[in-house]
Design a protein around this motif. Structure first.
Motif, PDB file in Angstrom:
ATOM      1  N   THR A  79     -10.597   3.333  -3.573  1.00  0.00           N
ATOM      2  CA  THR A  79     -10.328   2.316  -2.545  1.00  0.00           C
ATOM      3  C   THR A  79     -11.479   2.174  -1.552  1.00  0.00           C
ATOM      4  O   THR A  79     -11.364   1.434  -0.576  1.00  0.00           O
ATOM      5  CB  THR A  79      -9.017   2.633  -1.767  1.00  0.00           C
ATOM      6  OG1 THR A  79      -9.198   3.865  -1.061  1.00  0.00           O
ATOM      7  CG2 THR A  79      -7.813   2.735  -2.680  1.00  0.00           C
ATOM      8  N   ASN A  82     -12.296  -1.295  -1.366  1.00  0.00           N
ATOM      9  CA  ASN A  82     -11.112  -2.165  -1.360  1.00  0.00           C
ATOM     10  C   ASN A  82     -10.302  -1.871  -0.097  1.00  0.00           C
ATOM     11  O   ASN A  82      -9.309  -1.140  -0.124  1.00  0.00           O
ATOM     12  CB  ASN A  82     -10.280  -1.899  -2.626  1.00  0.00           C
ATOM     13  CG  ASN A  82      -9.128  -2.878  -2.758  1.00  0.00           C
ATOM     14  OD1 ASN A  82      -8.741  -3.550  -1.806  1.00  0.00           O
ATOM     15  ND2 ASN A  82      -8.574  -2.957  -3.961  1.00  0.00           N
ATOM     16  N   PRO A  83     -10.753  -2.451   1.028  1.00  0.00           N
ATOM     17  CA  PRO A  83     -10.107  -2.121   2.309  1.00  0.00           C
ATOM     18  C   PRO A  83      -8.612  -2.422   2.330  1.00  0.00           C
ATOM     19  O   PRO A  83      -7.845  -1.698   2.969  1.00  0.00           O
ATOM     20  CB  PRO A  83     -10.841  -2.994   3.337  1.00  0.00           C
ATOM     21  CG  PRO A  83     -11.955  -3.655   2.631  1.00  0.00           C
ATOM     22  CD  PRO A  83     -11.855  -3.385   1.159  1.00  0.00           C
ATOM     23  N   GLU A  84      -8.196  -3.452   1.600  1.00  0.00           N
ATOM     24  CA  GLU A  84      -6.776  -3.798   1.625  1.00  0.00           C
ATOM     25  C   GLU A  84      -5.950  -2.688   0.961  1.00  0.00           C
ATOM     26  O   GLU A  84      -4.913  -2.262   1.483  1.00  0.00           O
ATOM     27  CB  GLU A  84      -6.568  -5.117   0.894  1.00  0.00           C
ATOM     28  CG  GLU A  84      -5.174  -5.664   1.089  1.00  0.00           C
ATOM     29  CD  GLU A  84      -4.926  -6.923   0.289  1.00  0.00           C
ATOM     30  OE1 GLU A  84      -5.888  -7.692   0.060  1.00  0.00           O
ATOM     31  OE2 GLU A  84      -3.775  -7.129  -0.126  1.00  0.00           O
ATOM     32  N   ALA A  85      -6.426  -2.206  -0.173  1.00  0.00           N
ATOM     33  CA  ALA A  85      -5.710  -1.126  -0.873  1.00  0.00           C
ATOM     34  C   ALA A  85      -5.702   0.148  -0.025  1.00  0.00           C
ATOM     35  O   ALA A  85      -4.689   0.847   0.074  1.00  0.00           O
ATOM     36  CB  ALA A  85      -6.360  -0.860  -2.225  1.00  0.00           C
ATOM     37  N   ARG A  86      -6.854   0.453   0.606  1.00  0.00           N
ATOM     38  CA  ARG A  86      -6.922   1.647   1.469  1.00  0.00           C
ATOM     39  C   ARG A  86      -5.934   1.525   2.626  1.00  0.00           C
ATOM     40  O   ARG A  86      -5.202   2.453   2.966  1.00  0.00           O
ATOM     41  CB  ARG A  86      -8.349   1.822   1.990  1.00  0.00           C
ATOM     42  CG  ARG A  86      -8.515   2.897   3.062  1.00  0.00           C
ATOM     43  CD  ARG A  86      -8.296   4.313   2.547  1.00  0.00           C
ATOM     44  NE  ARG A  86      -9.240   4.635   1.496  1.00  0.00           N
ATOM     45  CZ  ARG A  86     -10.510   5.012   1.690  1.00  0.00           C
ATOM     46  NH1 ARG A  86     -10.957   5.163   2.921  1.00  0.00           N
ATOM     47  NH2 ARG A  86     -11.315   5.248   0.678  1.00  0.00           N
ATOM     48  N   PHE A  87      -5.914   0.328   3.244  1.00  0.00           N
ATOM     49  CA  PHE A  87      -5.037   0.071   4.384  1.00  0.00           C
ATOM     50  C   PHE A  87      -3.576   0.312   3.999  1.00  0.00           C
ATOM     51  O   PHE A  87      -2.822   0.983   4.708  1.00  0.00           O
ATOM     52  CB  PHE A  87      -5.242  -1.376   4.841  1.00  0.00           C
ATOM     53  CG  PHE A  87      -4.443  -1.779   6.052  1.00  0.00           C
ATOM     54  CD1 PHE A  87      -4.924  -1.542   7.330  1.00  0.00           C
ATOM     55  CD2 PHE A  87      -3.207  -2.407   5.916  1.00  0.00           C
ATOM     56  CE1 PHE A  87      -4.187  -1.917   8.452  1.00  0.00           C
ATOM     57  CE2 PHE A  87      -2.462  -2.774   7.023  1.00  0.00           C
ATOM     58  CZ  PHE A  87      -2.958  -2.536   8.296  1.00  0.00           C
ATOM     59  N   LYS A  88      -3.199  -0.217   2.826  1.00  0.00           N
ATOM     60  CA  LYS A  88      -1.801  -0.097   2.392  1.00  0.00           C
ATOM     61  C   LYS A  88      -1.415   1.355   2.129  1.00  0.00           C
ATOM     62  O   LYS A  88      -0.351   1.818   2.549  1.00  0.00           O
ATOM     63  CB  LYS A  88      -1.567  -0.932   1.125  1.00  0.00           C
ATOM     64  CG  LYS A  88      -1.373  -2.399   1.450  1.00  0.00           C
ATOM     65  CD  LYS A  88      -1.512  -3.287   0.253  1.00  0.00           C
ATOM     66  CE  LYS A  88      -0.316  -3.250  -0.663  1.00  0.00           C
ATOM     67  NZ  LYS A  88      -0.488  -4.228  -1.772  1.00  0.00           N
ATOM     68  N   SER A  89      -2.292   2.093   1.453  1.00  0.00           N
ATOM     69  CA  SER A  89      -1.893   3.479   1.148  1.00  0.00           C
ATOM     70  C   SER A  89      -2.000   4.367   2.390  1.00  0.00           C
ATOM     71  O   SER A  89      -1.199   5.290   2.569  1.00  0.00           O
ATOM     72  CB  SER A  89      -2.672   4.052  -0.034  1.00  0.00           C
ATOM     73  OG  SER A  89      -4.032   3.912   0.153  1.00  0.00           O
ATOM     74  N   TYR A  90      -2.970   4.078   3.258  1.00  0.00           N
ATOM     75  CA  TYR A  90      -3.079   4.828   4.517  1.00  0.00           C
ATOM     76  C   TYR A  90      -1.785   4.671   5.328  1.00  0.00           C
ATOM     77  O   TYR A  90      -1.207   5.648   5.809  1.00  0.00           O
ATOM     78  CB  TYR A  90      -4.284   4.308   5.324  1.00  0.00           C
ATOM     79  CG  TYR A  90      -4.310   4.772   6.763  1.00  0.00           C
ATOM     80  CD1 TYR A  90      -4.845   6.008   7.109  1.00  0.00           C
ATOM     81  CD2 TYR A  90      -3.787   3.975   7.779  1.00  0.00           C
ATOM     82  CE1 TYR A  90      -4.864   6.445   8.425  1.00  0.00           C
ATOM     83  CE2 TYR A  90      -3.800   4.395   9.100  1.00  0.00           C
ATOM     84  CZ  TYR A  90      -4.340   5.624   9.427  1.00  0.00           C
ATOM     85  OH  TYR A  90      -4.344   6.052  10.724  1.00  0.00           O
ATOM     86  N   TRP A  91      -1.320   3.422   5.446  1.00  0.00           N
ATOM     87  CA  TRP A  91      -0.115   3.190   6.250  1.00  0.00           C
ATOM     88  C   TRP A  91       1.128   3.724   5.572  1.00  0.00           C
ATOM     89  O   TRP A  91       2.073   4.170   6.233  1.00  0.00           O
ATOM     90  CB  TRP A  91       0.028   1.703   6.596  1.00  0.00           C
ATOM     91  CG  TRP A  91      -0.731   1.421   7.850  1.00  0.00           C
ATOM     92  CD1 TRP A  91      -1.978   0.878   7.958  1.00  0.00           C
ATOM     93  CD2 TRP A  91      -0.327   1.742   9.182  1.00  0.00           C
ATOM     94  NE1 TRP A  91      -2.370   0.824   9.267  1.00  0.00           N
ATOM     95  CE2 TRP A  91      -1.377   1.343  10.053  1.00  0.00           C
ATOM     96  CE3 TRP A  91       0.819   2.318   9.734  1.00  0.00           C
ATOM     97  CZ2 TRP A  91      -1.310   1.516  11.436  1.00  0.00           C
ATOM     98  CZ3 TRP A  91       0.883   2.487  11.123  1.00  0.00           C
ATOM     99  CH2 TRP A  91      -0.178   2.085  11.952  1.00  0.00           C
TER     100      TRP A  91
END
Ligand code: COA
Length: 275
Positions: A79, A82-91
């Motif tokens: 990720t 892929n900031p969007e994927a990182r953001f989703k799994s981080y949250w």
């Protein structure tokens, strides 16, 4: 549990004593936490919270590991661009750790093996931790080039002394279950062979208490950490009143009556018998 059949990174087993055994279930990857694992936890933890059949939640790991922390491949490398994927799994990780931390039910971390890096966040979110003496703990982030994020620096520093936080974060040295108890990371260390049995003993003891009194007690202990003396006095008075209204079992009245009138038990030595 509606999604039970679809789970692959997480396993749930609710036994006939109402203990929910919630397991990290990627033993071949030492239970490293992938995005999918986070999404499954995010779905499952609220289900356990609201399931009337669940009285205690035990978080453990399949195989030789509790959890080897964040998945370096799937959570980090894949990720990175892929900031969007990182953001989703981080949250997602943040959400389910908070769900666990704010659970009204007793939560026990049963540490059966490796506990590294990101695994400290769910570990600290549990109310009580029981560990195998043979377990291996470590803040390994320093070894591979990141700082302990996702809130490991915070939860670790809150649990241990400043000296230990600095020492283990800077060296990445590992320590065992006995040391984890000395440091305040776990409550009890037992030989691995006795771990499940001792966890069940603990869960049974918690289930002897009124669930409402337990829930309010958990909330009180956690809330006062951030308060000064005066705020804590005021908060606890209000919370005590709220508990009397919320405890449908009227444990307080029962406890007083059994002790003072019937002289049938000693509050100092155990829970009053529940109906
Ligand atoms: N992320 C991704 N994959 C991991 C992982 C992690 N955190 N921890 C273990 N794995 C994978 C390994 O890559 C290996 O995969 P492969 O079979 O496809 O090659 C598999 O799990 C088994 O790991 P291995 O290292 O062979 O097991 P081991 O029992 O010899 O060692 C550890 C166990 C936990 C000491 C070691 O895997 C490790 O150091 N993991 C990283 C721990 C870490 O730094 N976590 C912090 C992340 S914030």
């Amino acid at each position: 549990m509606s999604a039970e059949n679809e789970l692959s990174c997480v396993k749930v087993d609710i036994d006939d004593e109402n203990i929910a055994w919630l397991s990290f279930n990627r033993p071949e990857k030492r239970n490293a936490m992938s995005p999918k694992l986070h999404y499954e936890m995010e779905e499952v933890v609220p289900q356990l919270e609201t399931d009337p059949n669940v009285k205690v939640i035990v978080l453990t790991g399949e195989g030789v590991s509790w959890s080897a922390g964040m998945d370096l491949k799937e959570y980090f490398r894949e990720t990175d661009d892929n900031p969007e994927a990182r953001f989703k799994s981080y949250w997602s990780h943040r959400h389910w750790s908070q769900y666990l931390m704010l659970s009204s039910k007793p939560t026990i971390a049963m540490v059966n093996g490796f506990c590294f890096g990101g695994a400290f966040t769910p570990l600290a979110a549990c109310d009580i931790a029981i560990t195998a003496e043979e377990a291996t703990f470590g803040l390994s982030e320093i070894n591979w080039g990141i700082l302990p994020g996702g809130n490991v620096s915070k939860v670790f520093s809150d649990l241990v002394s400043h000296r230990d936080a600095m020492y283990y974060a800077m060296t990445g040295r590992t320590f065992d279950g006995k040391k984890a108890v000395q440091m305040g990371i776990a409550n009890v260390a037992v030989p691995a062979d006795n771990l499940r049995e001792e966890t069940i003993v603990l869960a049974r003891e918690l289930m002897e208490k009124s669930p409402a009194v337990l829930a309010f007690t958990k909330q009180a202990i956690k809330a006062v950490r951030g308060m000064d003396m005066n705020m804590a006095y005021e908060y606890l008075s209000a919370k005590q009143g709220a508990l009397r209204a919320a405890d449908k079992e009227a444990t307080r009245q029962k406890g007083m009556s059994e002790f003072l009138d019937k002289k049938s038990y000693r509050p100092g030595l155990g829970a009053v018998q529940r109906d």
